[in-house]
Scaffold this motif. Sequence first.
Motif, PDB file in Angstrom:
ATOM      1  N   LEU A   1      -6.994  15.387 -20.614  1.00 56.18           N
ATOM      2  CA  LEU A   1      -6.458  16.302 -21.635  1.00 56.18           C
ATOM      3  C   LEU A   1      -5.001  16.679 -21.342  1.00 56.18           C
ATOM      4  O   LEU A   1      -4.194  16.828 -22.259  1.00 56.18           O
ATOM      5  CB  LEU A   1      -7.337  17.556 -21.737  1.00 56.18           C
ATOM      6  CG  LEU A   1      -8.799  17.319 -22.155  1.00 56.18           C
ATOM      7  CD1 LEU A   1      -9.547  18.645 -22.248  1.00 56.18           C
ATOM      8  CD2 LEU A   1      -8.906  16.571 -23.472  1.00 56.18           C
ATOM      9  N   GLY A   2      -4.676  16.806 -20.060  1.00 51.38           N
ATOM     10  CA  GLY A   2      -3.300  17.147 -19.682  1.00 51.38           C
ATOM     11  C   GLY A   2      -2.341  16.037 -20.089  1.00 51.38           C
ATOM     12  O   GLY A   2      -1.269  16.302 -20.668  1.00 51.38           O
ATOM     13  N   ALA A   3      -2.737  14.798 -19.819  1.00 48.25           N
ATOM     14  CA  ALA A   3      -1.885  13.657 -20.192  1.00 48.25           C
ATOM     15  C   ALA A   3      -1.732  13.609 -21.707  1.00 48.25           C
ATOM     16  O   ALA A   3      -0.633  13.366 -22.232  1.00 48.25           O
ATOM     17  CB  ALA A   3      -2.501  12.358 -19.676  1.00 48.25           C
ATOM     18  N   MET A   4      -2.833  13.886 -22.411  1.00 47.50           N
ATOM     19  CA  MET A   4      -2.771  13.862 -23.883  1.00 47.50           C
ATOM     20  C   MET A   4      -1.769  14.907 -24.378  1.00 47.50           C
ATOM     21  O   MET A   4      -0.926  14.622 -25.230  1.00 47.50           O
ATOM     22  CB  MET A   4      -4.160  14.163 -24.470  1.00 47.50           C
ATOM     23  CG  MET A   4      -5.141  13.028 -24.297  1.00 47.50           C
ATOM     24  SD  MET A   4      -6.814  13.500 -24.792  1.00 47.50           S
ATOM     25  CE  MET A   4      -6.687  13.632 -26.562  1.00 47.50           C
ATOM     26  N   GLN A   5      -1.873  16.109 -23.820  1.00 46.29           N
ATOM     27  CA  GLN A   5      -0.972  17.207 -24.210  1.00 46.29           C
ATOM     28  C   GLN A   5       0.488  16.802 -24.037  1.00 46.29           C
ATOM     29  O   GLN A   5       1.312  17.067 -24.892  1.00 46.29           O
ATOM     30  CB  GLN A   5      -1.258  18.437 -23.340  1.00 46.29           C
ATOM     31  CG  GLN A   5      -2.415  19.273 -23.796  1.00 46.29           C
ATOM     32  CD  GLN A   5      -2.019  20.224 -24.912  1.00 46.29           C
ATOM     33  OE1 GLN A   5      -0.872  20.252 -25.341  1.00 46.29           O
ATOM     34  NE2 GLN A   5      -2.974  20.988 -25.411  1.00 46.29           N
ATOM     35  N   SER A   6       0.778  16.175 -22.888  1.00 49.07           N
ATOM     36  CA  SER A   6       2.195  15.882 -22.619  1.00 49.07           C
ATOM     37  C   SER A   6       2.702  14.730 -23.482  1.00 49.07           C
ATOM     38  O   SER A   6       3.891  14.640 -23.750  1.00 49.07           O
ATOM     39  CB  SER A   6       2.406  15.581 -21.132  1.00 49.07           C
ATOM     40  OG  SER A   6       1.671  14.434 -20.789  1.00 49.07           O
ATOM     41  N   LEU A   7       1.793  13.865 -23.942  1.00 47.46           N
ATOM     42  CA  LEU A   7       2.239  12.712 -24.735  1.00 47.46           C
ATOM     43  C   LEU A   7       2.361  13.033 -26.226  1.00 47.46           C
ATOM     44  O   LEU A   7       3.236  12.518 -26.914  1.00 47.46           O
ATOM     45  CB  LEU A   7       1.242  11.549 -24.569  1.00 47.46           C
ATOM     46  CG  LEU A   7       1.249  10.845 -23.216  1.00 47.46           C
ATOM     47  CD1 LEU A   7       0.001   9.979 -23.053  1.00 47.46           C
ATOM     48  CD2 LEU A   7       2.506   9.991 -23.067  1.00 47.46           C
ATOM     49  N   MET A   8       1.465  13.910 -26.716  1.00 46.54           N
ATOM     50  CA  MET A   8       1.403  14.141 -28.163  1.00 46.54           C
ATOM     51  C   MET A   8       2.473  15.133 -28.620  1.00 46.54           C
ATOM     52  O   MET A   8       2.762  16.097 -27.940  1.00 46.54           O
ATOM     53  CB  MET A   8       0.009  14.663 -28.544  1.00 46.54           C
ATOM     54  CG  MET A   8      -1.093  13.656 -28.280  1.00 46.54           C
ATOM     55  SD  MET A   8      -2.772  14.328 -28.481  1.00 46.54           S
ATOM     56  CE  MET A   8      -2.943  14.416 -30.251  1.00 46.54           C
ATOM     57  N   ARG A   9       3.022  14.869 -29.823  1.00 45.54           N
ATOM     58  CA  ARG A   9       4.014  15.802 -30.375  1.00 45.54           C
ATOM     59  C   ARG A   9       3.301  17.080 -30.838  1.00 45.54           C
ATOM     60  O   ARG A   9       3.778  18.184 -30.635  1.00 45.54           O
ATOM     61  CB  ARG A   9       4.725  15.117 -31.545  1.00 45.54           C
ATOM     62  CG  ARG A   9       5.912  15.871 -32.092  1.00 45.54           C
ATOM     63  CD  ARG A   9       6.908  14.966 -32.775  1.00 45.54           C
ATOM     64  NE  ARG A   9       6.364  14.242 -33.921  1.00 45.54           N
ATOM     65  CZ  ARG A   9       6.967  13.232 -34.523  1.00 45.54           C
ATOM     66  NH1 ARG A   9       8.138  12.787 -34.066  1.00 45.54           N
ATOM     67  NH2 ARG A   9       6.436  12.621 -35.557  1.00 45.54           N
ATOM     68  N   GLN A  10       2.152  16.888 -31.488  1.00 45.90           N
ATOM     69  CA  GLN A  10       1.316  18.034 -31.862  1.00 45.90           C
ATOM     70  C   GLN A  10      -0.089  17.758 -31.319  1.00 45.90           C
ATOM     71  O   GLN A  10      -0.625  16.670 -31.529  1.00 45.90           O
ATOM     72  CB  GLN A  10       1.210  18.168 -33.376  1.00 45.90           C
ATOM     73  CG  GLN A  10       2.524  18.440 -34.083  1.00 45.90           C
ATOM     74  CD  GLN A  10       2.267  18.900 -35.524  1.00 45.90           C
ATOM     75  OE1 GLN A  10       1.791  20.008 -35.749  1.00 45.90           O
ATOM     76  NE2 GLN A  10       2.587  18.048 -36.480  1.00 45.90           N
ATOM     77  N   ALA A  11      -0.646  18.741 -30.644  1.00 41.33           N
ATOM     78  CA  ALA A  11      -1.955  18.530 -29.998  1.00 41.33           C
ATOM     79  C   ALA A  11      -3.084  18.813 -30.984  1.00 41.33           C
ATOM     80  O   ALA A  11      -3.754  19.841 -30.915  1.00 41.33           O
ATOM     81  CB  ALA A  11      -2.068  19.415 -28.765  1.00 41.33           C
ATOM     82  N   ILE A  12      -3.276  17.876 -31.916  1.00 39.90           N
ATOM     83  CA  ILE A  12      -4.338  18.047 -32.923  1.00 39.90           C
ATOM     84  C   ILE A  12      -5.285  16.856 -32.800  1.00 39.90           C
ATOM     85  O   ILE A  12      -4.843  15.709 -32.785  1.00 39.90           O
ATOM     86  CB  ILE A  12      -3.759  18.098 -34.360  1.00 39.90           C
ATOM     87  CG1 ILE A  12      -2.624  19.133 -34.450  1.00 39.90           C
ATOM     88  CG2 ILE A  12      -4.859  18.384 -35.369  1.00 39.90           C
ATOM     89  CD1 ILE A  12      -1.922  19.178 -35.807  1.00 39.90           C
TER      90      ILE A  12
END
Length: 452
Positions: free
Chosen positions: A407-418
């Motif tokens: 989830l942390g990696a996803m957060q840092s990669l995504m422009r909006q965390a949806i």
Amino acid sequence: MNIAVIGAGYVGLVTGACFAELGNHVTCIDIDVKKVTALQQGILPVYEPGLEALVKSSIAENRLHFATSLADVSVMPQVIFIAVGTPADEDGSADMRYVLDAAKGIGDYMTDYCVIVDKSTVPVGVADQVEGIVRAQLAQRGATTNFDVVSNPEFLREGAAIDDFMRPDRIIIGLTSKRARNIMQELYQPITRHPEKIYFMTVRDAEMTKYVANAMLATRISFMNEMAVLCEKMAVDIENVRIGIGSDTRIGARFLYPGCGYGGSCFPKDVKALIHMAEQHGIDPLILHAVEHRNVLQKQWLPQKIMARLGENLTGMRIGVWGLSFKPETDDMREASSLVLLEKLIAAGATVLAYDPVAIPMAKKILPARWLTSGQLVLAAHQYDALAQVDALALVTEWKPFCYPDLGAMQSLMRQAIVFDGRNQYNPTQLRDAGFEYYGIGRGIEKALETV
Ligand SMILES: NC(=O)c1ccc[n+]([C@@H]2O[C@H](COP(=O)([O-])OP(=O)(O)OC[C@H]3O[C@@H](n4cnc5c(N)ncnc54)[C@H](O)[C@@H]3O)[C@@H](O)[C@H]2O)c1
């Protein structure tokens, strides 16, 4: 036994490879020359766990062969399976062209008694047509060879096909002849230690059993999808309802998962074909129409939710998509929900970054080339590459690597965390706590969010 299998697609290849593994001599015949040439070298046209190893070992043991015509099979097989495609015709009926062509080929070739087995999914009465065609071809040659036509529909699941074949829940065999019954019993003996696993019935009963089984499974899915839609409006979590009803032994827990629609080569076309059969007999199949209609609507769920949140015009937006195949453990994209999603997102102006563990080569083959050349669709090499600067992630296929993402990696990669979760794979609370905006199917999430 000597066996021939006509059609080396999913079903034919699994059937051929499994019977060869059990010690039989099998020739798989396909009119697709490229496919046959590749198979002779152990290169498979489909991804199916365990199948490649089985094919390669049986080729090495000289028990499995591939040819483009029955004429190349020198020893007359005792059993000839017909496992060709039966796609939906324009009016929804099952297109029997390939089955009837295969029957003609058998009639032209046969020199000794054999059992002709319809393994393809065919409407009630097709075995009689197969018999008629074979008889006519034999008559043309002045031959009086005896034969039997048997119905033996296949119930394997793509992604678990070898296991399903080797350890089936049941084997359905429709026939009238005692001679054919003995041969079929002997053929299946190694995988049916418990005799009650083989159910003999009439040919017509067996043909119908396959359609009713698929229609029932599709009905369970559409029913749960409809309940999910209702739950979403009423701040109810369908996942708890699913567990609650699945524990009732009369209902059972399997095939109760709501999601963004069923696809694949079987359910959609088999429901259509059953509707057609019913209508031909003056029956209005109310339930089947509803099953199909709900599925069409369900495939719109992801694009509609995304556009409701991000706007109808997605120009400048980037959307990540996890999963392209119609279900995990296969590269089959026939009627996949991903196809509807990609089309809608791209039409709305989005750039789509899609990743699938095995279906990327298939996607390159079947998706419009202009999507790739224009850059509207990027096929990512890794699941996290599909998240680069995206405004949302849509989970379409519940492949295992997507179950517990970083989830942390996803957060840092995504422009909006949806996250739009088309298979209810994630724990909404966990995702929300990690800073994601989360949308699942039927999770009453919008209403629930208002109350937190
Ligand atoms: N795919 C599944 O999961 C599944 C499961 C159960 C039943 N079925 C049924 O089994 C049948 C086959 O499905 P599939 O998914 O394997 O199809 P498929 O499209 O993967 O394969 C069919 C193959 O038959 C070949 N073929 C067509 N006409 C031929 C002919 N005259 N001679 C030789 N080869 C010929 C084609 O070239 C193709 O390779 C269908 O009726 C389907 O409904 C499929």
